[in-house]
Design a protein around this motif. Structure first.
Motif, PDB file in Angstrom:
ATOM      1  N   ASN A  31       0.818  -1.205   0.000  1.00 52.71           N
ATOM      2  CA  ASN A  31       0.000   0.000   0.000  1.00 52.71           C
ATOM      3  C   ASN A  31       0.854   1.259   0.000  1.00 52.71           C
ATOM      4  OD1 ASN A  31      -1.534   2.257   1.588  1.00 52.71           O
ATOM      5  ND2 ASN A  31      -3.059   0.948   0.599  1.00 52.71           N
ATOM      6  N   ARG A  32       0.577   2.159  -0.917  1.00 53.57           N
ATOM      7  CA  ARG A  32       1.337   3.403  -1.083  1.00 53.57           C
ATOM      8  C   ARG A  32       1.286   4.273   0.177  1.00 53.57           C
ATOM      9  NH1 ARG A  32      -1.660   6.876  -4.651  1.00 53.57           N
ATOM     10  NH2 ARG A  32      -1.830   4.954  -5.803  1.00 53.57           N
ATOM     11  N   ARG A  33       0.142   4.348   0.833  1.00 56.28           N
ATOM     12  CA  ARG A  33       0.034   5.191   2.027  1.00 56.28           C
ATOM     13  C   ARG A  33       0.868   4.651   3.180  1.00 56.28           C
ATOM     14  NH1 ARG A  33      -6.256   7.338   1.896  1.00 56.28           N
ATOM     15  NH2 ARG A  33      -5.890   8.726   0.123  1.00 56.28           N
ATOM     16  N   ARG A  34       0.912   3.342   3.344  1.00 52.23           N
ATOM     17  CA  ARG A  34       1.755   2.779   4.408  1.00 52.23           C
ATOM     18  C   ARG A  34       3.226   3.035   4.121  1.00 52.23           C
ATOM     19  NH1 ARG A  34      -2.503  -1.104   4.543  1.00 52.23           N
ATOM     20  NH2 ARG A  34      -1.467  -2.564   3.164  1.00 52.23           N
ATOM     21  N   ARG A  35       3.620   2.899   2.862  1.00 55.58           N
ATOM     22  CA  ARG A  35       5.008   3.214   2.505  1.00 55.58           C
ATOM     23  C   ARG A  35       5.298   4.687   2.757  1.00 55.58           C
ATOM     24  NH1 ARG A  35       3.502   0.314  -2.149  1.00 55.58           N
ATOM     25  NH2 ARG A  35       3.634   2.234  -3.377  1.00 55.58           N
ATOM     26  N   ALA A  36       4.363   5.549   2.425  1.00 53.80           N
ATOM     27  CA  ALA A  36       4.547   6.987   2.625  1.00 53.80           C
ATOM     28  C   ALA A  36       4.675   7.325   4.107  1.00 53.80           C
ATOM     29  CB  ALA A  36       3.391   7.766   2.002  1.00 53.80           C
ATOM     30  N   VAL A  37       3.911   6.652   4.958  1.00 52.45           N
ATOM     31  CA  VAL A  37       4.024   6.877   6.408  1.00 52.45           C
ATOM     32  C   VAL A  37       5.433   6.545   6.874  1.00 52.45           C
ATOM     33  CG1 VAL A  37       3.327   5.990   8.683  1.00 52.45           C
ATOM     34  CG2 VAL A  37       1.587   6.578   6.990  1.00 52.45           C
ATOM     35  N   LEU A  38       5.913   5.376   6.509  1.00 50.22           N
ATOM     36  CA  LEU A  38       7.245   4.949   6.934  1.00 50.22           C
ATOM     37  C   LEU A  38       8.328   5.879   6.395  1.00 50.22           C
ATOM     38  CD1 LEU A  38       6.855   1.090   6.448  1.00 50.22           C
ATOM     39  CD2 LEU A  38       6.823   2.352   8.619  1.00 50.22           C
ATOM     40  N   GLN A  39       8.214   6.268   5.141  1.00 51.01           N
ATOM     41  CA  GLN A  39       9.209   7.158   4.532  1.00 51.01           C
ATOM     42  C   GLN A  39       9.203   8.531   5.192  1.00 51.01           C
ATOM     43  OE1 GLN A  39       7.813   6.858   0.519  1.00 51.01           O
ATOM     44  NE2 GLN A  39       9.017   5.020   0.085  1.00 51.01           N
ATOM     45  N   TYR A  40       8.024   9.061   5.475  1.00 53.24           N
ATOM     46  CA  TYR A  40       7.936  10.371   6.107  1.00 53.24           C
ATOM     47  C   TYR A  40       8.540  10.328   7.509  1.00 53.24           C
ATOM     48  CZ  TYR A  40       6.163  14.831   7.762  1.00 53.24           C
ATOM     49  OH  TYR A  40       6.074  16.113   8.269  1.00 53.24           O
ATOM     50  N   LEU A  41       8.219   9.288   8.262  1.00 53.81           N
ATOM     51  CA  LEU A  41       8.776   9.169   9.612  1.00 53.81           C
ATOM     52  C   LEU A  41      10.300   9.074   9.562  1.00 53.81           C
ATOM     53  CD1 LEU A  41       6.206   6.703  11.203  1.00 53.81           C
ATOM     54  CD2 LEU A  41       6.424   9.165  11.657  1.00 53.81           C
ATOM     55  N   GLU A  42      10.828   8.276   8.654  1.00 53.27           N
ATOM     56  CA  GLU A  42      12.270   8.117   8.521  1.00 53.27           C
ATOM     57  C   GLU A  42      12.946   9.453   8.198  1.00 53.27           C
ATOM     58  OE1 GLU A  42      14.152   5.549   9.154  1.00 53.27           O
ATOM     59  OE2 GLU A  42      16.029   6.081   8.202  1.00 53.27           O
ATOM     60  N   ALA A  43      12.319  10.247   7.353  1.00 52.15           N
ATOM     61  CA  ALA A  43      12.901  11.516   6.929  1.00 52.15           C
ATOM     62  C   ALA A  43      12.723  12.633   7.957  1.00 52.15           C
ATOM     63  CB  ALA A  43      12.270  11.950   5.607  1.00 52.15           C
ATOM     64  N   ASN A  44      11.861  12.415   8.957  1.00 52.45           N
ATOM     65  CA  ASN A  44      11.538  13.468   9.919  1.00 52.45           C
ATOM     66  C   ASN A  44      11.780  13.029  11.354  1.00 52.45           C
ATOM     67  OD1 ASN A  44      10.253  15.837   8.341  1.00 52.45           O
ATOM     68  ND2 ASN A  44       9.458  13.968   7.408  1.00 52.45           N
ATOM     69  N   ASP A  45      12.979  12.577  11.624  1.00 54.55           N
ATOM     70  CA  ASP A  45      13.414  12.210  12.976  1.00 54.55           C
ATOM     71  C   ASP A  45      12.585  11.116  13.627  1.00 54.55           C
ATOM     72  OD1 ASP A  45      15.515  14.078  12.870  1.00 54.55           O
ATOM     73  OD2 ASP A  45      14.168  15.682  13.507  1.00 54.55           O
ATOM     74  N   GLY A  46      11.870  10.330  12.847  1.00 55.42           N
ATOM     75  CA  GLY A  46      11.187   9.157  13.366  1.00 55.42           C
ATOM     76  C   GLY A  46       9.839   9.372  14.015  1.00 55.42           C
ATOM     77  N   SER A  47       9.324  10.606  14.030  1.00 54.27           N
ATOM     78  CA  SER A  47       7.995  10.794  14.619  1.00 54.27           C
ATOM     79  C   SER A  47       7.249  11.926  13.933  1.00 54.27           C
ATOM     80  CB  SER A  47       8.087  11.063  16.113  1.00 54.27           C
ATOM     81  OG  SER A  47       8.664  12.319  16.365  1.00 54.27           O
ATOM     82  N   ALA A  48       5.918  11.848  14.031  1.00 54.20           N
ATOM     83  CA  ALA A  48       5.045  12.867  13.455  1.00 54.20           C
ATOM     84  C   ALA A  48       3.652  12.681  14.046  1.00 54.20           C
ATOM     85  CB  ALA A  48       4.980  12.740  11.941  1.00 54.20           C
ATOM     86  N   THR A  49       2.849  13.707  13.919  1.00 56.41           N
ATOM     87  CA  THR A  49       1.455  13.572  14.338  1.00 56.41           C
ATOM     88  C   THR A  49       0.652  12.997  13.174  1.00 56.41           C
ATOM     89  OG1 THR A  49       0.782  15.769  13.588  1.00 56.41           O
ATOM     90  CG2 THR A  49       1.634  15.584  15.870  1.00 56.41           C
ATOM     91  N   LEU A  50      -0.505  12.483  13.498  1.00 55.18           N
ATOM     92  CA  LEU A  50      -1.388  11.944  12.470  1.00 55.18           C
ATOM     93  C   LEU A  50      -1.769  13.038  11.473  1.00 55.18           C
ATOM     94  CD1 LEU A  50      -2.964   9.470  11.510  1.00 55.18           C
ATOM     95  CD2 LEU A  50      -4.819  10.167  13.021  1.00 55.18           C
TER      96      LEU A  50
END
Length: 134
Positions: A31-50
């Motif tokens: 799923n593209r959205r699950r990949r995007a979640v993981l990629q965004y977290l990796e690129a942004n210090d490992g955390s983000a809000t929903l």
């Protein structure tokens, strides 16, 4: 040859058997959205809000270019809300169930875990595969 799932210890992280692990990894990465979640977290210090995740993914999906007023261009509130709902009800729970991420429901904060990083490395291995194997 794709070095996708050649480490026995990484396989058991996603299921009781090798077949379960492969199925789980493939399901999560399909799923593209699950990949995007993981990629965004990796690129942004490992955390983000929903909300941050929803805004970013909606911007990616609409092809919205950032502008001087907003980092997310012209992403409508409706598009953001639709992505947020799917993340909240489908994608975040799937990733959390496999311990790829931690999700704090009180603060709606998502944090990348080591298993999430392992998923990203598997995706990168597939992305680097020769064209005929994708």
């Amino acid at each position: 040859m794709i070095p996708l799932l050649n480490s026995p210890e990484s396989l058991t992280a996603f299921g009781d058997s090798r077949a379960d692990a492969v199925d789980t990894v493939m399901d999560l990465l399909t799923n593209r959205r699950r990949r995007a979640v993981l990629q965004y977290l990796e690129a942004n210090d490992g955390s983000a809000t929903l909300t941050e995740l929803a805004v970013e993914i909606a911007a990616q999906e609409t092809g919205s270019d950032p502008n001087a007023i907003s980092d997310h261009g012209t992403v409508s509130a409706r598009e953001q809300r639709a992505v947020r709902i799917s993340l909240h009800h489908t994608h975040i729970p799937k990733l959390a169930a496999t311990e790829a991420i931690d999700y704090d429901t009180a603060t709606e904060t998502v944090a990348l875990r080591d298993r999430g990083r392992a998923l990203l490395s598997r995706q990168e291995a597939v992305d680097g595969a020769p064209q005929g194997l994708r």
